[in-house]
Design an enzyme around this catalytic site. Structure first.
Site, mmCIF file in Angstrom:
data_model
loop_
_atom_site.group_PDB
_atom_site.id
_atom_site.type_symbol
_atom_site.label_atom_id
_atom_site.label_comp_id
_atom_site.label_asym_id
_atom_site.label_seq_id
_atom_site.Cartn_x
_atom_site.Cartn_y
_atom_site.Cartn_z
ATOM 1 N N MET A 53 -11.240 -6.411 5.427
ATOM 2 C CA MET A 53 -10.514 -5.452 6.255
ATOM 3 C C MET A 53 -10.179 -6.099 7.598
ATOM 4 S SD MET A 53 -10.205 -2.848 4.301
ATOM 5 C CE MET A 53 -9.370 -1.829 5.549
ATOM 6 N N MET A 61 -12.391 3.849 -0.453
ATOM 7 C CA MET A 61 -13.023 3.985 0.861
ATOM 8 C C MET A 61 -13.733 5.332 0.888
ATOM 9 S SD MET A 61 -10.017 2.319 3.215
ATOM 10 C CE MET A 61 -8.715 2.543 2.000
ATOM 11 N N ASP A 72 -6.537 -6.639 3.950
ATOM 12 C CA ASP A 72 -6.023 -5.279 4.065
ATOM 13 C C ASP A 72 -6.014 -4.874 5.533
ATOM 14 O OD1 ASP A 72 -5.304 -2.642 3.808
ATOM 15 O OD2 ASP A 72 -6.827 -2.121 2.334
ATOM 16 N N ASP A 110 -4.899 3.282 -1.656
ATOM 17 C CA ASP A 110 -6.002 3.504 -0.722
ATOM 18 C C ASP A 110 -6.583 4.898 -0.924
ATOM 19 O OD1 ASP A 110 -6.120 1.079 0.921
ATOM 20 O OD2 ASP A 110 -4.100 1.625 1.552
ATOM 21 N N MET A 159 -9.285 7.571 0.201
ATOM 22 C CA MET A 159 -10.108 7.899 1.366
ATOM 23 C C MET A 159 -10.674 9.308 1.219
ATOM 24 S SD MET A 159 -7.628 6.418 4.360
ATOM 25 C CE MET A 159 -6.775 4.847 4.176
ATOM 26 N N SER A 180 0.850 -1.192 0.000
ATOM 27 C CA SER A 180 0.000 0.000 0.000
ATOM 28 C C SER A 180 0.883 1.238 0.000
ATOM 29 C CB SER A 180 -0.894 0.024 1.238
ATOM 30 O OG SER A 180 -1.500 1.298 1.373
ATOM 31 N N PHE A 196 -6.645 4.504 8.424
ATOM 32 C CA PHE A 196 -5.245 4.828 8.703
ATOM 33 C C PHE A 196 -4.374 3.590 8.557
ATOM 34 C CE2 PHE A 196 -7.691 7.907 11.160
ATOM 35 C CZ PHE A 196 -7.103 9.100 10.754
ATOM 36 N N GLY A 197 -3.133 3.803 8.159
ATOM 37 C CA GLY A 197 -2.171 2.720 8.092
ATOM 38 C C GLY A 197 -1.588 2.448 9.470
ATOM 39 N N GLY A 198 -0.927 1.291 9.601
ATOM 40 C CA GLY A 198 -0.193 0.979 10.815
ATOM 41 C C GLY A 198 -1.022 0.569 12.010
ATOM 42 N N GLY A 248 1.362 -2.297 4.177
ATOM 43 C CA GLY A 248 1.889 -0.942 4.068
ATOM 44 C C GLY A 248 3.162 -0.786 4.867
ATOM 45 N N SER A 249 3.010 -0.521 6.152
ATOM 46 C CA SER A 249 4.184 -0.300 7.000
ATOM 47 C C SER A 249 5.099 -1.514 7.032
ATOM 48 C CB SER A 249 3.748 0.080 8.418
ATOM 49 O OG SER A 249 2.848 -0.867 8.958
ATOM 50 N N HIS A 279 -8.509 0.920 -4.081
ATOM 51 C CA HIS A 279 -9.466 0.606 -3.019
ATOM 52 C C HIS A 279 -10.186 1.894 -2.632
ATOM 53 C CE1 HIS A 279 -9.902 -1.003 1.407
ATOM 54 N NE2 HIS A 279 -11.073 -0.765 0.835
ATOM 55 N N HIS A 315 -1.105 -1.258 -4.397
ATOM 56 C CA HIS A 315 -2.396 -0.987 -3.758
ATOM 57 C C HIS A 315 -2.511 0.495 -3.440
ATOM 58 C CE1 HIS A 315 -5.968 -2.305 -1.459
ATOM 59 N NE2 HIS A 315 -5.648 -1.349 -0.600
#
Length: 231
Positions: free
Chosen positions: A141, A72, A176, A39, A41, A12, A147-149, A198-199, A70, A37
């Site tokens: 999900m 959102m 995800d 995201d 938002m 991501s 938010f990531g992480g 992601g992270s 994706h 990917h």
């Protein structure tokens, strides 16, 4: 894209360096990413604001593999065509984002793109039972989107249920949220084949040190494939 259930790692770019997306995308692909990917938002459906169609169009110029977008956002239908024109290969919409997910998936397919449907942690697998024939991918999900992480929420039971519901349909199960070498094998053993990270991919690396991305991608892939060997 020919359908297969081999494990795919989809970093991501929400975790990438926002000032250097072009080189970040090229770096993760060079280091073994299968998909990219994105995201999207809207600050309304989820509490964050990210990429509009012009940004996705700019990313597209650098993506050589497969761009997984994706959405959102809510409402989602008015923006499908814009993201398709921006170059998405697959567009995923949330079942929770509107009252007519069947119509939404039809609209995505009408653009010639692959269609995905996403489920938030609190939404049961049965919510999409009657649209599986319109889907190319189901995104589960494993965090609350926005938010990531975030910390991983165990959705392996839902993944197993979806794998059973999908049967022999050519439909991917994507995860995800919170994917790393610890969670990946659990999810793959349950039936997932596309892992968004992601992270866990971008940690410790940079465009100046892309080998760290490769190490992270390989660690996730090896852990995931190990679950298949042991199955």
């Amino acid at each position: 894209m020919t359908f297969d259930r081999r494990i795919k790692i989809a970093p991501s770019i929400l975790s990438a360096d926002f000032a250097d997306f072009g080189r970040e995308i090229r770096a993760i692909e060079d280091q073994g990413a299968d998909w990219v990917h994105v995201d999207v938002m809207d600050g309304h459906f989820v509490p964050n604001l990210t990429f509009g169609p012009p940004a996705v169009k700019a990313f597209r110029k650098h993506v050589k593999t497969f761009m997984d977008v994706h959405l959102m956002i809510a409402p989602v239908d008015p923006f499908i065509e814009a993201y398709a024109e921006a170059g998405a290969d697959l567009i995923t919409a949330h079942v929770e984002a509107g009252p007519h997910i069947h119509r939404t998936l039809q609209a995505i397919r009408a653009t010639g793109k692959k269609a995905g449907v996403a489920l938030n942690p609190g939404t049961p697998a049965e919510a999409i039972e009657h649209v599986l024939d319109l889907a190319d991918l189901v995104c589960v999900m494993t965090v609350n989107p926005g938010f990531g992480g975030q910390k991983f929420i165990d959705m392996t039971g839902k993944v197993r249920k979806l794998r059973q519901m999908i049967g022999d349909r050519p439909v991917h199960i994507e995860i995800d949220g919170g994917v790393d070498p610890v969670t990946a094998p659990l999810l793959v053993a349950a039936g997932a084949d596309v892992l968004v990270a992601g992270s866990a991919v971008f940690r410790g690396g940079s465009v100046a040190n892309p080998e760290a991305y490769g190490d992270n991608i390989r660690a996730i892939r090896q852990a995931a494939e190990g679950a298949l060997v042991g199955a």
